[in-house]
Scaffold this active site. Structure first.
Site, PDB file in Angstrom:
ATOM      1  N   GLU A   1      32.200  59.036  47.243  1.00 29.91           N
ATOM      2  CA  GLU A   1      31.142  59.002  46.383  1.00 29.91           C
ATOM      3  C   GLU A   1      29.816  58.422  47.032  1.00 29.91           C
ATOM      4  OE1 GLU A   1      33.783  57.321  42.598  1.00 29.91           O
ATOM      5  OE2 GLU A   1      32.065  56.324  43.523  1.00 29.91           O
TER       6      GLU A   1
ATOM      7  N   CYS B   1      23.386  54.791  48.020  1.00 26.05           N
ATOM      8  CA  CYS B   1      24.407  53.787  48.053  1.00 26.05           C
ATOM      9  C   CYS B   1      25.399  54.849  48.768  1.00 26.05           C
ATOM     10  CB  CYS B   1      24.829  53.346  46.808  1.00 26.05           C
ATOM     11  SG  CYS B   1      26.211  52.228  46.956  1.00 26.05           S
TER      12      CYS B   1
ATOM     13  N   CYS C   1      39.968  51.993  50.145  1.00 23.86           N
ATOM     14  CA  CYS C   1      39.273  50.749  50.878  1.00 23.86           C
ATOM     15  C   CYS C   1      40.804  49.959  50.854  1.00 23.86           C
ATOM     16  CB  CYS C   1      38.425  49.765  49.945  1.00 23.86           C
ATOM     17  SG  CYS C   1      37.828  48.262  50.625  1.00 23.86           S
TER      18      CYS C   1
ATOM     19  N   CYS D   1      40.044  44.195  46.389  1.00 25.29           N
ATOM     20  CA  CYS D   1      39.318  42.960  45.403  1.00 25.29           C
ATOM     21  C   CYS D   1      39.583  43.127  44.009  1.00 25.29           C
ATOM     22  CB  CYS D   1      37.676  43.189  45.884  1.00 25.29           C
ATOM     23  SG  CYS D   1      37.120  42.810  47.487  1.00 25.29           S
TER      24      CYS D   1
ATOM     25  N   CYS E   1      37.552  45.692  41.648  1.00 29.49           N
ATOM     26  CA  CYS E   1      36.950  46.803  42.242  1.00 29.49           C
ATOM     27  C   CYS E   1      37.834  48.295  42.045  1.00 29.49           C
ATOM     28  CB  CYS E   1      36.538  46.517  43.681  1.00 29.49           C
ATOM     29  SG  CYS E   1      35.896  48.001  44.565  1.00 29.49           S
TER      30      CYS E   1
ATOM     31  N   CYS F   1      31.241  51.232  42.258  1.00 23.49           N
ATOM     32  CA  CYS F   1      31.981  51.398  43.604  1.00 23.49           C
ATOM     33  C   CYS F   1      33.568  52.103  43.016  1.00 23.49           C
ATOM     34  CB  CYS F   1      32.700  50.062  44.238  1.00 23.49           C
ATOM     35  SG  CYS F   1      33.304  50.232  45.688  1.00 23.49           S
TER      36      CYS F   1
HETATM   37  N1  SAH Z   1      33.367  46.384  50.794  1.00 24.53           N
HETATM   38  C1  SAH Z   1      31.838  46.038  50.938  1.00 24.53           C
HETATM   39  C2  SAH Z   1      30.685  47.167  50.583  1.00 24.53           C
HETATM   40  C3  SAH Z   1      31.435  48.008  49.189  1.00 24.53           C
HETATM   41  S1  SAH Z   1      31.370  47.528  47.548  1.00 24.53           S
HETATM   42  C4  SAH Z   1      31.694  44.874  50.093  1.00 24.53           C
HETATM   43  O1  SAH Z   1      32.619  44.338  49.459  1.00 24.53           O
HETATM   44  O2  SAH Z   1      30.752  44.166  50.283  1.00 24.53           O
HETATM   45  C5  SAH Z   1      29.551  47.011  47.187  1.00 24.53           C
HETATM   46  C6  SAH Z   1      29.602  45.735  46.401  1.00 24.53           C
HETATM   47  O3  SAH Z   1      30.037  46.089  45.044  1.00 24.53           O
HETATM   48  C7  SAH Z   1      30.376  44.570  46.678  1.00 24.53           C
HETATM   49  O4  SAH Z   1      29.599  43.386  46.496  1.00 24.53           O
HETATM   50  C8  SAH Z   1      31.480  44.908  45.695  1.00 24.53           C
HETATM   51  O5  SAH Z   1      32.204  43.321  45.544  1.00 24.53           O
HETATM   52  C9  SAH Z   1      30.775  45.102  44.617  1.00 24.53           C
HETATM   53  N2  SAH Z   1      31.461  45.676  43.251  1.00 24.53           N
HETATM   54  C10 SAH Z   1      33.073  46.064  43.561  1.00 24.53           C
HETATM   55  N3  SAH Z   1      33.313  46.627  42.048  1.00 24.53           N
HETATM   56  C11 SAH Z   1      32.338  46.125  41.164  1.00 24.53           C
HETATM   57  C12 SAH Z   1      32.164  46.128  39.895  1.00 24.53           C
HETATM   58  N4  SAH Z   1      33.149  46.836  39.231  1.00 24.53           N
HETATM   59  N5  SAH Z   1      31.241  46.094  39.234  1.00 24.53           N
HETATM   60  C13 SAH Z   1      30.101  45.295  40.103  1.00 24.53           C
HETATM   61  N6  SAH Z   1      30.023  45.129  41.291  1.00 24.53           N
HETATM   62  C14 SAH Z   1      31.213  45.693  42.109  1.00 24.53           C
END
Ligand code: SAH
Length: 354
Positions: free
Chosen positions: A97, A110, A117, A121, A124, A336
């Site tokens: 994406e 973005c 990944c 997390c 995510c 994400c």
């Molecule tokens: N792996 C990297 C970059 C990709 S995610 C990182 O984790 O920083 C980019 C940002 O989006 C990260 O801060 C991640 O924690 C956040 N993110 C992931 N899922 C999300 C969600 N459902 N709502 C808001 N932010 C989210």
């Protein structure tokens, strides 16, 4: 015969060198290499046929040894707020994406750095998919390029954030090249201060980024101010614990941003605000509070708006600069991994009813 080479997998300087060597080998004038480079990033074309400054025979000859890698656009969604989300299919069928976020004169893209990944997390959508593979430099920078080639008019990036799918610092070799492609005047010519790498805190990657002379920006996904809570939300915390991440942010020679996704009843208490402010003070960080995108976030609920505002006040009172990120593209699941998740669900539904 050797396989053809994707010219987009090189920095402009590397591609120029290769093309010059190729021209020498084929008895072509060296300036032809420069003509090709012009159309990789600066004035992108779909393929060699689009480089009309080259004789037709030379275009065909180039295509025997090289290609310009394309990504196939499969889905495009537009939010009421102007945010657009693109799903691209790669040569092996993997999907990634890219999100385009207009804001006044700015157009922030973005971009994704991996298919899937590995980090899992808890909130995510990409994490839930699991890891598939690293993207190549051409596939990462190619996302920016594809948006310049859209049939109904180009989208030209002024800012780039590595906040799409994947962990950019776990794909440093490609990302290192992409940073050059994005910043180089013979690439996209985007200022280093307008390019942000977002990471969970992959320490060797932070060191490598710090060694680059350009002022690329670093954002660290903190999301919890204590090891216990962070380990629950971000399994990577056992490999790269909070203390070490904070230490790395301290020694990074530029200002960093902490990203903090607001999870209702989980990390949004007054004590968390104080602890977070303390960490940010320790390394002079700026704090960005991110409202949770609920789609794909598996059981978490967003912190109410008023609570996000009071949380930000508590941080500011402790002397730390803080902002609340505008939520964009809520109606198109522009967080994400969410578009890919949705499409896969649709396919599963279709298969179940077929
Ligand atoms: N792996 C990297 C970059 C990709 S995610 C990182 O984790 O920083 C980019 C940002 O989006 C990260 O801060 C991640 O924690 C956040 N993110 C992931 N899922 C999300 C969600 N459902 N709502 C808001 N932010 C989210």
């Amino acid at each position: 015969m050797s396989a053809r080479t994707n010219l987009l997998d090189f920095t402009p300087a590397e591609a120029l060198e290769r093309l010059k060597a190729w021209c020498a080998d084929k008895g072509e004038a060296a300036y032809r290499a420069g003509q090709v480079i012009q159309h990789l990033w600066m004035q992108p074309v779909a393929d060699f046929e689009g480089i009309t400054t080259l004789p037709k025979a030379l275009r065909a000859k180039l295509a025997e040894d090289f290609y310009i890698g394309r990504l196939a656009l499969t889905t495009r969604q537009k939010s009421e707020d102007g945010t657009q989300k693109f799903l691209f299919k790669l040569f092996d069928g993997e999907q990634i994406e890219t999100v385009a976020i207009p804001d006044g004169d700015r157009m922030t893209l973005c971009i994704s750095s991996q298919a899937g990944c590995a980090l899992k997390c808890a909130f995510c959508a990409t994490g839930a998919m699991g890891y598939v593979r690293n993207l190549t430099a051409g596939e990462i920078a190619g996302q920016v390029r594809e948006l310049r080639l859209l049939a109904d008019g180009p989208i030209t990036a002024t800012n780039i954030v590595f906040m799409g799918m994947g962990e950019p610092l776990m794909n440093w070799k490609a990302v290192d090249k992409v940073l050059t492609i994005l910043n180089d005047p013979k690439g996209f010519g985007i200022g280093a201060r307008h390019i942000t790498i977002s990471t969970v805190g992959v320490l060797p990657g932070i060191v490598a980024l710090g060694k680059r002379p350009e002022q690329f920006r670093l954002a660290i996904s903190i999301h919890a101010p204590t090891d216990d809570l962070r380990a629950r939300l971000m399994p990577v915390n056992t490999k790269y614990p909070l203390d070490d991440v904070i230490e790395a942010a301290k020694v990074f020679d530029r200002r960093v941003t902490f990203e903090y996704v607001m999870l209702g009843g989980v990390n949004d208490g007054p004590e968390h605000a104080l602890q977070l402010a303390k960490l940010a003070t320790d390394c002079g960080a700026f704090v960005n509070l991110i409202p949770l995108h609920p789609g794909g976030s598996q059981g978490f609920k967003p912190t109410p708006r008023e609570r996000i505002i009071s949380f930000s006040r508590e941080i500011r009172k402790a002397g730390v600069e803080v902002a609340i990120r505008k939520s964009r593209g809520m109606d198109i699941s522009a967080a994400c991994g969410q578009l890919k998740t949705e499409r896969t669900k649709d396919r599963a539904k279709a298969a179940a009813t077929a």
